[in-house]
Write a protein that holds these residues in place. Structure first.
Motif, PDB file in Angstrom:
ATOM      1  N   UNK A 155      10.716   5.099  -1.579  1.00  0.00           N
ATOM      2  CA  UNK A 155       9.721   5.567  -2.548  1.00  0.00           C
ATOM      3  C   UNK A 155       9.094   4.368  -3.252  1.00  0.00           C
ATOM      4  N   UNK A 156       9.900   3.347  -3.534  1.00  0.00           N
ATOM      5  CA  UNK A 156       9.367   2.116  -4.122  1.00  0.00           C
ATOM      6  C   UNK A 156       8.318   1.489  -3.202  1.00  0.00           C
ATOM      7  N   UNK A 157       8.632   1.396  -1.928  1.00  0.00           N
ATOM      8  CA  UNK A 157       7.691   0.786  -0.972  1.00  0.00           C
ATOM      9  C   UNK A 157       6.413   1.608  -0.864  1.00  0.00           C
ATOM     10  N   UNK A 158       6.546   2.909  -0.701  1.00  0.00           N
ATOM     11  CA  UNK A 158       5.373   3.768  -0.501  1.00  0.00           C
ATOM     12  C   UNK A 158       4.454   3.779  -1.719  1.00  0.00           C
TER      13      UNK A 158
ATOM     14  N   UNK B 124      -0.059  -3.612  -3.463  1.00  0.00           N
ATOM     15  CA  UNK B 124       0.176  -4.852  -2.725  1.00  0.00           C
ATOM     16  C   UNK B 124      -1.029  -5.222  -1.861  1.00  0.00           C
ATOM     17  N   UNK B 125      -1.558  -4.242  -1.141  1.00  0.00           N
ATOM     18  CA  UNK B 125      -2.700  -4.506  -0.256  1.00  0.00           C
ATOM     19  C   UNK B 125      -3.931  -4.905  -1.052  1.00  0.00           C
ATOM     20  N   UNK B 126      -4.223  -4.167  -2.129  1.00  0.00           N
ATOM     21  CA  UNK B 126      -5.429  -4.474  -2.915  1.00  0.00           C
ATOM     22  C   UNK B 126      -5.310  -5.828  -3.605  1.00  0.00           C
TER      23      UNK B 126
ATOM     24  N   UNK C 275      -3.904   1.797  -7.164  1.00  0.00           N
ATOM     25  CA  UNK C 275      -2.667   1.179  -6.697  1.00  0.00           C
ATOM     26  C   UNK C 275      -1.735   0.840  -7.844  1.00  0.00           C
ATOM     27  N   UNK C 276      -2.293   0.364  -8.967  1.00  0.00           N
ATOM     28  CA  UNK C 276      -1.472   0.058 -10.142  1.00  0.00           C
ATOM     29  C   UNK C 276      -0.834   1.320 -10.706  1.00  0.00           C
TER      30      UNK C 276
ATOM     31  N   UNK D  79       4.195   4.201 -11.347  1.00  0.00           N
ATOM     32  CA  UNK D  79       4.890   5.497 -11.304  1.00  0.00           C
ATOM     33  C   UNK D  79       6.339   5.339 -10.865  1.00  0.00           C
ATOM     34  N   UNK D  80       6.629   4.240 -10.136  1.00  0.00           N
ATOM     35  CA  UNK D  80       8.010   3.971  -9.741  1.00  0.00           C
ATOM     36  C   UNK D  80       8.950   3.958 -10.927  1.00  0.00           C
TER      37      UNK D  80
END
Length: 316
Positions: free
Chosen positions: A248-251, A257-259, A287-288, A293-294
Motif C-alpha cells: 500500500x505504501x508503494x502504490x 515518485x514519478x512526478x 501524487x502528494x 494518505x499513507x
C-alpha cells in the motif's frame, strides 16, 4: 482571491488535507494504544515496529499535513514564512517523512527474515534489535535532513507585501537540486526497490509453500499420515500484514515518485508550482495527496487483515 486560488485543485486540497489530519491523527493514536496495551498475537519486535510507524505517521500528519500544508491554505503568511521556522521546517518535515518510510522498509526486511531465515531470526528479530533499528532510523532521518537548513531563506515580497519562504537564491549552483534528488532517491527509489524485491521473494515462497507436503504423524506406531500446508496459519497472517502494509505504501507513493522525477529532470524546479495550467503540477499535487494518505490508513489496513486487531479495537 486571485485566479490561481479558484482552481479546483486548490479547493480539493483545502478540503482534503484537514480531513486527512482529522481522520489520521486519532486513528494512529488509537493504533499505538492498542498495540501498547493489548496482545494482538504479533511478535514483540513486530509490535514495536507498528507502534513506531504509528508515531512516525502522526508526526508526518502534524508537521506536513497540518503545520505546513493546511496552515498555508488558511493563512496568507504562515508562521514558517519567517526565520527561524523557514529554515527549520524542512528538517522536521523530511525527517518525519523519511522516518515513516524507512520504518516500513525495515519492518518489511524484519518480517522477511522472520519468515525465511530461522538462524538469523533469533539474532535480528528481537525486541532489542527492533528498538535499536527504530532509534537509528529516527536519528539518521533527521540528521540527513539538516542540510535543508541552508536551502531555504525567508524574504519579504514587496509585490504581495508579506514574507515568503523560498529556496536560497545564493546557495551554490546545484545545491538545492542535489538535495531534492537525494530526497527522491532516499524516500522513493531505494525503498521501492527493497520492498518490491523482498515482497517478490516472499510471494515466491508462498507459491512454493502452497504445495502440500505429506509428513509423518507423531504416532509412528499407527502408521498414519497427516497432510499439513508448509505455510501455517500464523505465518500466513504475518505475510498478509507485511504485504498489505508495504505494498500500500508503494502504490500510494508511486505517483508522487514519478512526478517528482519528471519535475526534477525535465522541468526547471524553480517554476511556479501553483500554476495549475501545467498538468504536471496537478499530477504532482495529486501524487502528494496519495502519498501523504499513507500516514492515515494503516489503522484500517490492520483492521482489514488482522482479526485480533479488530477484536482488541472493539473491546472497552
Amino acid at each position: 482571491m486571485n485566479p490561481q486560488e479558484e482552481h479546483w485543485m486548490v479547493t480539493l486540497q483545502v478540503v482534503f488535507y484537514p480531513a486527512l489530519a482529522i481522520v489520521g491523527i486519532p486513528s494512529n493514536i488509537v493504533t499505538f494504544l492498542i498495540f501498547w496495551r493489548r496482545n494482538c498475537l504479533l511478535s514483540k519486535s513486530s509490535t514495536f515496529y507498528l507502534m513506531a510507524i504509528s508515531v512516525a505517521d502522526t508526526l508526518v500528519l502534524v508537521f506536513i499535513v497540518v503545520l505546513e500544508i493546511t496552515v498555508k491554505f488558511c493563512q496568507e503568511e504562515p508562521f514558517w514564512s519567517r526565520e527561524p521556522w523557514c529554515r527549520l521546517r524542512d528538517i522536521f518535515s523530511y525527517g518525519a517523512y523519511n522516518t515513516s518510510t524507512w520504518l516500513v522498509v525495515v519492518f518489511t526486511a524484519e518480517r522477511f527474515i522472520a519468515i525465511h531465515t530461522w538462524t538469523i531470526k533469533t539474532k535480528l528479530c528481537t525486541p532489542c534489535s527492533a528498538l535499536a533499528a527504530i532509534t537509528t532510523i529516527l536519528l539518521l532521518s533527521h540528521l540527513l535532513a539538516i542540510p535543508y537548513y541552508w536551502s531555504n531563506v525567508s524574504v519579504y515580497d514587496h509585490n504581495q507585501t508579506r514574507w515568503a519562504c523560498i529556496y536560497e537564491p545564493e546557495a551554490p549552483h546545484g545545491y538545492v537540486h542535489a538535495l531534492l534528488g537525494a530526497q527522491t532517491l532516499v524516500a522513493y527509489v531505494l525503498p521501492f526497490l527493497i520492498i518490491l524485491t523482498l515482497n517478490g521473494l516472499t510471494l515466491r515462497q508462498i507459491s512454493l509453500s502452497n504445495k502440500v507436503h505429506v509428513v509423518t504423524d507423531a504416532d509412528l506406531t499407527s502408521g498414519s499420515y497427516r497432510v499439513t500446508p508448509l505455510l501455517r496459519s500464523r505465518k500466513r497472517k504475518s505475510v498478509v500484514l507485511l504485504v498489505t502494509v508495504s505494498m500500500s505504501f508503494v502504490l500510494l507513493s508511486v505517483t508522487r515518485a514519478i512526478t517528482q522525477i519528471i519535475i526534477r529532470t525535465t522541468f526547471v524546479y524553480g517554476q511556479d508550482r501553483n500554476d495549475y495550467n501545467l498538468q504536471i503540477n496537478v499530477a504532482a499535487d495529486i501524487g502528494s495527496m496519495l502519498s501523504l494518505s499513507n500516514a492515515a490508513i494503516n489503522t484500517y489496513l490492520y483492521a482489514c487483515t488482522q482479526a485480533k486487531f479488530r477484536q482488541k479495537s472493539t473491546v472497552n
